[in-house]
Design a protein around this motif. Sequence first.
Motif, PDB file in Angstrom:
ATOM      1  N   THR A   2       0.849  -1.194   0.000  1.00 44.41           N
ATOM      2  CA  THR A   2       0.000   0.000   0.000  1.00 44.41           C
ATOM      3  C   THR A   2       0.882   1.240   0.000  1.00 44.41           C
ATOM      4  O   THR A   2       0.812   2.066   0.904  1.00 44.41           O
ATOM      5  CB  THR A   2      -0.921   0.003   1.227  1.00 44.41           C
ATOM      6  OG1 THR A   2      -0.126  -0.139   2.423  1.00 44.41           O
ATOM      7  CG2 THR A   2      -1.914  -1.130   1.160  1.00 44.41           C
ATOM      8  N   ARG A   4       2.267   4.769  -0.563  1.00 46.01           N
ATOM      9  CA  ARG A   4       1.602   6.071  -0.666  1.00 46.01           C
ATOM     10  C   ARG A   4       2.628   7.137  -1.003  1.00 46.01           C
ATOM     11  O   ARG A   4       3.673   7.216  -0.354  1.00 46.01           O
ATOM     12  CB  ARG A   4       0.916   6.406   0.660  1.00 46.01           C
ATOM     13  CG  ARG A   4       0.325   7.805   0.730  1.00 46.01           C
ATOM     14  CD  ARG A   4      -0.161   8.109   2.138  1.00 46.01           C
ATOM     15  NE  ARG A   4      -0.541   9.501   2.304  1.00 46.01           N
ATOM     16  CZ  ARG A   4      -0.671  10.112   3.484  1.00 46.01           C
ATOM     17  NH1 ARG A   4      -0.461   9.432   4.596  1.00 46.01           N
ATOM     18  NH2 ARG A   4      -1.004  11.391   3.549  1.00 46.01           N
ATOM     19  N   GLU A  13       5.730   3.210   2.658  1.00 48.19           N
ATOM     20  CA  GLU A  13       4.960   2.000   2.944  1.00 48.19           C
ATOM     21  C   GLU A  13       4.856   1.856   4.462  1.00 48.19           C
ATOM     22  O   GLU A  13       5.870   1.738   5.156  1.00 48.19           O
ATOM     23  CB  GLU A  13       5.660   0.773   2.351  1.00 48.19           C
ATOM     24  CG  GLU A  13       5.036  -0.556   2.729  1.00 48.19           C
ATOM     25  CD  GLU A  13       3.604  -0.686   2.264  1.00 48.19           C
ATOM     26  OE1 GLU A  13       2.709  -0.520   3.117  1.00 48.19           O
ATOM     27  OE2 GLU A  13       3.384  -0.942   1.064  1.00 48.19           O
ATOM     28  N   ALA A  15       2.525  -0.413   5.906  1.00 51.88           N
ATOM     29  CA  ALA A  15       1.789  -1.638   6.222  1.00 51.88           C
ATOM     30  C   ALA A  15       2.684  -2.836   6.502  1.00 51.88           C
ATOM     31  O   ALA A  15       2.191  -3.912   6.820  1.00 51.88           O
ATOM     32  CB  ALA A  15       0.826  -1.983   5.082  1.00 51.88           C
ATOM     33  N   ASP A 254      -3.017  -8.012   9.383  1.00 53.11           N
ATOM     34  CA  ASP A 254      -2.278  -8.406   8.186  1.00 53.11           C
ATOM     35  C   ASP A 254      -1.109  -9.351   8.462  1.00 53.11           C
ATOM     36  O   ASP A 254      -0.723 -10.129   7.589  1.00 53.11           O
ATOM     37  CB  ASP A 254      -1.743  -7.165   7.471  1.00 53.11           C
ATOM     38  CG  ASP A 254      -2.851  -6.241   7.010  1.00 53.11           C
ATOM     39  OD1 ASP A 254      -3.823  -6.750   6.417  1.00 53.11           O
ATOM     40  OD2 ASP A 254      -2.747  -5.025   7.243  1.00 53.11           O
TER      41      ASP A 254
END
Length: 287
Positions: A2, A4, A13, A15, A254
């Motif tokens: 993910t 950005r 990142e 995540a 996650d």
Amino acid sequence: MTVRQISPHVHVETAHLGSNNSIITGKHGLALVDTPHRPTDAIAWRKTADQLGDTRFVVNTDHHPDHTIGNYWMGGEVVSHRGTRERLLHDAPDHDYLAKLFARIDPAAVALLDEYRVRVPTVVFNDQLDLHLGDVHLELTFQPGHTANSLIAYLPEDGVVFTGDIVCEAGLPSFQDCRVADWFDAIDKVAGYDFEFLVPGHGEVAGRDVLDRYREWGRDVVGQVAEAIRRGEDSDQASAEIRFVDNIHVDTDDYVGYPDDLIEMFQRRSIARIHADLLERPDLSSR
């Protein structure tokens, strides 16, 4: 992933399990700030970086495994404070530790252990160092805080500061490698930068308001230890009783986090570190 883009030259990142990972793009190549903890994430992150350009520098904000394990799979030269190189040369996690950890957090990486090597920084500095990428430059400043060898990275052209674990939006990290006075001084140092975006060691990209919140979290746990000392509790007693919320090493939606015994060790060592510092300097409880 993910990833950005938070500014014209910075992709982040947040995540990954472990530290946040950033890519700074310039006309003359890339600089990465910290590398993924899980080897499978690191391999994927290398592909992401390669799509944006040629990596010239990989900056480690401290020596901890969640910031440095991914070095092995990255391009460019690894850059850090001199103390980070020394810690990775002499105190990096051994094969057995990594085998146990990877079996939990990244089972597919166990097969990679035979090829893995600790990749230590080859470019080091004592106080300050600038890395130039053509149209932008990254200012690295030694700032003990989360560890004795932590650094702050700053991209003035975009108003972005990368704090490593000196500031974490997600919660408090371990205190085991810090001194309490340095911990608070480092937050004050970050506050002195002119920035729009703060990329923390863990958690979401934030603004200036995260500094006050993070400082209060630290004050709370330091205050609990100070109160334990006033009650006459020794380090072992305080370490057995006092806990702070860990949002960094635990399971998420996650990823599987660290095993309970490691998290417990981090907590006990953190409280013991604070206890020792407060015995030496009781005034720190009022920071």
